[in-house]
Scaffold this motif. Structure first.
Motif, PDB file in Angstrom:
ATOM      1  N   ILE A 154       0.849  -1.183   0.000  1.00 46.32           N
ATOM      2  CA  ILE A 154       0.000   0.000   0.000  1.00 46.32           C
ATOM      3  C   ILE A 154       0.891   1.241   0.000  1.00 46.32           C
ATOM      4  CG2 ILE A 154      -1.638   1.349   1.376  1.00 46.32           C
ATOM      5  CD1 ILE A 154      -2.927  -1.254   2.221  1.00 46.32           C
ATOM      6  N   ILE A 155       0.589   2.156  -0.911  1.00 42.64           N
ATOM      7  CA  ILE A 155       1.381   3.381  -1.043  1.00 42.64           C
ATOM      8  C   ILE A 155       0.964   4.384   0.033  1.00 42.64           C
ATOM      9  CG2 ILE A 155       2.082   5.241  -2.582  1.00 42.64           C
ATOM     10  CD1 ILE A 155       2.844   2.433  -3.553  1.00 42.64           C
ATOM     11  N   TYR A 156       1.948   4.877   0.769  1.00 40.30           N
ATOM     12  CA  TYR A 156       1.659   5.894   1.795  1.00 40.30           C
ATOM     13  C   TYR A 156       2.937   6.677   2.078  1.00 40.30           C
ATOM     14  CZ  TYR A 156      -0.295   8.023   6.007  1.00 40.30           C
ATOM     15  OH  TYR A 156      -0.766   8.911   6.946  1.00 40.30           O
ATOM     16  N   ASN A 157       2.840   8.002   2.010  1.00 43.17           N
ATOM     17  CA  ASN A 157       4.004   8.868   2.228  1.00 43.17           C
ATOM     18  C   ASN A 157       5.185   8.465   1.337  1.00 43.17           C
ATOM     19  OD1 ASN A 157       2.756  10.531   4.077  1.00 43.17           O
ATOM     20  ND2 ASN A 157       3.493   9.413   5.862  1.00 43.17           N
ATOM     21  N   LYS A 158       4.875   8.138   0.088  1.00 47.59           N
ATOM     22  CA  LYS A 158       5.865   7.775  -0.923  1.00 47.59           C
ATOM     23  C   LYS A 158       6.655   6.521  -0.571  1.00 47.59           C
ATOM     24  CE  LYS A 158       6.420  12.550  -2.525  1.00 47.59           C
ATOM     25  NZ  LYS A 158       7.365  13.661  -2.802  1.00 47.59           N
ATOM     26  N   THR A 159       6.099   5.713   0.306  1.00 42.99           N
ATOM     27  CA  THR A 159       6.717   4.427   0.632  1.00 42.99           C
ATOM     28  C   THR A 159       5.714   3.313   0.371  1.00 42.99           C
ATOM     29  OG1 THR A 159       6.003   4.512   2.954  1.00 42.99           O
ATOM     30  CG2 THR A 159       8.144   5.477   2.422  1.00 42.99           C
ATOM     31  N   GLU A 160       6.197   2.088   0.333  1.00 44.60           N
ATOM     32  CA  GLU A 160       5.344   0.927   0.122  1.00 44.60           C
ATOM     33  C   GLU A 160       5.248   0.127   1.422  1.00 44.60           C
ATOM     34  OE1 GLU A 160       6.587  -1.379  -3.232  1.00 44.60           O
ATOM     35  OE2 GLU A 160       6.945   0.389  -4.480  1.00 44.60           O
ATOM     36  N   VAL A 216      -3.103   0.448  -3.973  1.00 39.02           N
ATOM     37  CA  VAL A 216      -2.377  -0.814  -3.855  1.00 39.02           C
ATOM     38  C   VAL A 216      -1.417  -0.961  -5.024  1.00 39.02           C
ATOM     39  CG1 VAL A 216      -2.600  -3.332  -3.978  1.00 39.02           C
ATOM     40  CG2 VAL A 216      -4.095  -2.006  -2.469  1.00 39.02           C
ATOM     41  N   PHE A 217      -0.186  -1.325  -4.712  1.00 41.76           N
ATOM     42  CA  PHE A 217       0.828  -1.573  -5.734  1.00 41.76           C
ATOM     43  C   PHE A 217       0.982  -3.075  -5.931  1.00 41.76           C
ATOM     44  CE2 PHE A 217       5.338  -2.419  -6.752  1.00 41.76           C
ATOM     45  CZ  PHE A 217       5.372  -1.836  -8.004  1.00 41.76           C
ATOM     46  N   LEU A 271       4.703  -2.404 -15.660  1.00 34.32           N
ATOM     47  CA  LEU A 271       4.778  -2.147 -14.224  1.00 34.32           C
ATOM     48  C   LEU A 271       5.045  -0.674 -13.948  1.00 34.32           C
ATOM     49  CD1 LEU A 271       4.994  -3.345 -11.284  1.00 34.32           C
ATOM     50  CD2 LEU A 271       7.454  -3.491 -11.701  1.00 34.32           C
ATOM     51  N   GLN A 272       5.956  -0.084 -14.699  1.00 32.13           N
ATOM     52  CA  GLN A 272       6.281   1.324 -14.504  1.00 32.13           C
ATOM     53  C   GLN A 272       5.110   2.225 -14.881  1.00 32.13           C
ATOM     54  OE1 GLN A 272       9.041   2.300 -12.906  1.00 32.13           O
ATOM     55  NE2 GLN A 272       9.355   0.102 -12.697  1.00 32.13           N
ATOM     56  N   ILE A 273       4.377   1.840 -15.928  1.00 28.64           N
ATOM     57  CA  ILE A 273       3.197   2.609 -16.327  1.00 28.64           C
ATOM     58  C   ILE A 273       2.174   2.635 -15.198  1.00 28.64           C
ATOM     59  CG2 ILE A 273       1.191   2.625 -17.868  1.00 28.64           C
ATOM     60  CD1 ILE A 273       3.007   1.536 -20.065  1.00 28.64           C
ATOM     61  N   ARG A 274       1.910   1.462 -14.615  1.00 24.78           N
ATOM     62  CA  ARG A 274       0.928   1.397 -13.525  1.00 24.78           C
ATOM     63  C   ARG A 274       1.434   2.134 -12.289  1.00 24.78           C
ATOM     64  NH1 ARG A 274      -1.419  -1.803 -10.953  1.00 24.78           N
ATOM     65  NH2 ARG A 274      -3.621  -1.618 -11.466  1.00 24.78           N
ATOM     66  N   LYS A 320      -9.473   8.658   1.818  1.00 25.79           N
ATOM     67  CA  LYS A 320     -10.881   8.617   1.446  1.00 25.79           C
ATOM     68  C   LYS A 320     -11.160   7.815   0.174  1.00 25.79           C
ATOM     69  CE  LYS A 320     -11.844  11.288   4.913  1.00 25.79           C
ATOM     70  NZ  LYS A 320     -12.496  10.736   6.122  1.00 25.79           N
ATOM     71  N   SER A 321     -10.213   7.795  -0.764  1.00 23.68           N
ATOM     72  CA  SER A 321     -10.522   7.176  -2.052  1.00 23.68           C
ATOM     73  C   SER A 321      -9.352   6.375  -2.621  1.00 23.68           C
ATOM     74  CB  SER A 321     -10.946   8.260  -3.062  1.00 23.68           C
ATOM     75  OG  SER A 321     -12.083   8.947  -2.613  1.00 23.68           O
ATOM     76  N   PRO A 322      -8.841   5.406  -1.887  1.00 27.66           N
ATOM     77  CA  PRO A 322      -7.772   4.575  -2.424  1.00 27.66           C
ATOM     78  C   PRO A 322      -8.298   3.571  -3.451  1.00 27.66           C
ATOM     79  CG  PRO A 322      -8.377   3.808  -0.262  1.00 27.66           C
ATOM     80  CD  PRO A 322      -9.175   5.043  -0.510  1.00 27.66           C
ATOM     81  N   TYR A 323      -7.396   3.063  -4.278  1.00 29.50           N
ATOM     82  CA  TYR A 323      -7.777   2.178  -5.389  1.00 29.50           C
ATOM     83  C   TYR A 323      -7.062   0.842  -5.243  1.00 29.50           C
ATOM     84  CZ  TYR A 323      -8.656   0.748 -10.246  1.00 29.50           C
ATOM     85  OH  TYR A 323      -9.057   0.090 -11.384  1.00 29.50           O
ATOM     86  N   LEU A 324      -7.832  -0.238  -5.310  1.00 35.55           N
ATOM     87  CA  LEU A 324      -7.287  -1.591  -5.183  1.00 35.55           C
ATOM     88  C   LEU A 324      -6.810  -2.145  -6.531  1.00 35.55           C
ATOM     89  CD1 LEU A 324      -6.692  -4.102  -3.470  1.00 35.55           C
ATOM     90  CD2 LEU A 324      -9.110  -4.710  -3.631  1.00 35.55           C
ATOM     91  N   GLY A 325      -7.716  -2.152  -7.520  1.00 37.50           N
ATOM     92  CA  GLY A 325      -7.356  -2.600  -8.857  1.00 37.50           C
ATOM     93  C   GLY A 325      -6.945  -4.061  -8.928  1.00 37.50           C
ATOM     94  N   LEU A 326      -6.967  -4.649 -10.126  1.00 36.92           N
ATOM     95  CA  LEU A 326      -6.481  -6.009 -10.406  1.00 36.92           C
ATOM     96  C   LEU A 326      -6.909  -7.025  -9.351  1.00 36.92           C
ATOM     97  CD1 LEU A 326      -2.859  -5.292 -11.690  1.00 36.92           C
ATOM     98  CD2 LEU A 326      -4.869  -5.898 -13.033  1.00 36.92           C
ATOM     99  N   VAL A 327      -8.211  -7.038  -9.055  1.00 36.84           N
ATOM    100  CA  VAL A 327      -8.719  -7.946  -8.017  1.00 36.84           C
ATOM    101  C   VAL A 327      -8.962  -9.361  -8.522  1.00 36.84           C
ATOM    102  CG1 VAL A 327      -9.749  -6.069  -6.700  1.00 36.84           C
ATOM    103  CG2 VAL A 327     -11.129  -7.262  -8.428  1.00 36.84           C
ATOM    104  N   LEU A 328      -8.858  -9.562  -9.831  1.00 40.65           N
ATOM    105  CA  LEU A 328      -9.026 -10.890 -10.431  1.00 40.65           C
ATOM    106  C   LEU A 328     -10.450 -11.404 -10.294  1.00 40.65           C
ATOM    107  CD1 LEU A 328      -5.730 -12.474  -9.020  1.00 40.65           C
ATOM    108  CD2 LEU A 328      -6.034 -11.292 -11.204  1.00 40.65           C
ATOM    109  N   ASP A 329     -11.429 -10.506 -10.342  1.00 40.38           N
ATOM    110  CA  ASP A 329     -12.832 -10.923 -10.222  1.00 40.38           C
ATOM    111  C   ASP A 329     -13.325 -11.468 -11.551  1.00 40.38           C
ATOM    112  OD1 ASP A 329     -12.568  -8.338 -11.309  1.00 40.38           O
ATOM    113  OD2 ASP A 329     -14.654  -7.868 -10.871  1.00 40.38           O
TER     114      ASP A 329
END
Length: 309
Positions: A62-68, A194-195, A181-184, A300-309
């Protein structure tokens, strides 16, 4: 119920659970065990010598304060129908979170396969956290928006593509996943997003192809696309202003439909057309780290993406 981690000898029983609970194709199951299965990151529940429940723990951050921040994703959470309603999955998820915690994961994330499961996960400490913007647009409206966008930004003629990224169906084996990967990473780096690593991106594209979908490329843009009944869904994408017209035009050629549904990060717009921000994934803290847990209150609005649903 006996709780434990998986081993290679359990593969037939694990495959059966995927088949029975999710009706997965054999090819999809084979891909899971080839590219994502890790014995020490797969947990099982055993009753009378039989595996009745399983959880696959995928790694993300999870991205937070420019760290993973190290986190995980609980995937293919399932119990055989005859053993459901006995509390087995609660036990197995508790155990899975313990394993993830031992691996240094600060958060557990998941995407319920059914909305009715949200209450079940909430009882286990998960909360709705991630969101996605869903934009539905009819074919003629999308065509009109493309023409207007091209007219307003008349710099699309003569756009060149590099040797890897082309505006056509991906052949998968030619994809430069490191570039992707770099694009995402550049597109989805907001606090709380989420990275996913390169292997997960590759897996998501391949599993989508098994079920009849395609991945399209143009310049530094891409879109993972599938058909769901009469609607064409763009389930994951990065669309730059330089490439968006070409990318969507190619999608429309390959996938003609009356309606297109775009799944985008929260508060997104497509040609100035807004959508609805909807719940799209849950989270649970696995540590008592106050600075980490503040994330759940601040973002408030984080993005999960690529959930494989």
């Amino acid at each position: 119920m006996i709780l434990g981690i998986a081993n290679s000898n359990m593969k037939p029983e694990l495959q059966n659970i995927l088949k029975v609970c999710f009706d997965e194709k054999d090819e999809a199951i084979d891909l899971l065990f080839k590219e994502k299965f890790k014995e020490d990151m797969t947990t099982v529940g055993i009753v009378d010598g039989k595996i009745v429940s399983a959880v696959y723990i995928f790694e993300n951050s999870i991205i937070y304060n420019k760290t993973e921040i190290p986190s995980c994703y609980m995937y293919a959470v399932a119990t055989l129908p005859a053993y459901q309603g006995k509390g087995y999955m609660k036990e197995l998820l508790d155990y899975s979170e313990k394993i993830a915690r031992q691996k240094g994961k600060a958060f557990s994330t998941l995407y319920p396969a059914d909305k009715n499961l949200c209450k079940f996960y909430e009882k286990l400490g998960y909360k709705q956290f991630f969101k996605a913007c869903i934009i539905e647009i009819r074919d003629h409206e999308l065509s009109g928006a493309l023409l207007k966008y091209k007219k307003d930004n008349n710099n699309f003629e003569g756009v060149q593509y590099n040797d890897t990224f082309k505006p056509e169906m991906s052949t998968q084996n030619k994809v430069d996943y490191h570039h992707l990967l770099q694009i995402r990473k550049n597109a989805y780096g907001n606090p709380g997003d989420v990275f996913w690593d390169q292997s997960h991106i590759s897996y998501a594209m391949k599993i989508n192809k098994i079920y009849g979908g395609d991945t399209f490329f143009a310049g530094n843009s891409y879109a993972i696309v599938r058909r769901s009944n009469d609607v064409v869904e763009i389930v994951d994408s990065v669309m730059t202003k330089e490439d968006i017209v070409i990318l969507i035009t190619e999608i429309k050629k390959k996938y003609p439909a009356k309606k297109y549904r775009f799944r985008l990060p929260p508060k997104s717009q497509l040609f100035k057309i807004g959508g609805n921000d909807l719940p799209f994934g849950m989270i649970k803290p696995l540590t008592d780290n106050e600075s980490y847990n503040r994330i759940l209150l601040e973002l408030k609005s984080p993005y999960l993406g690529l959930v494989l649903d």
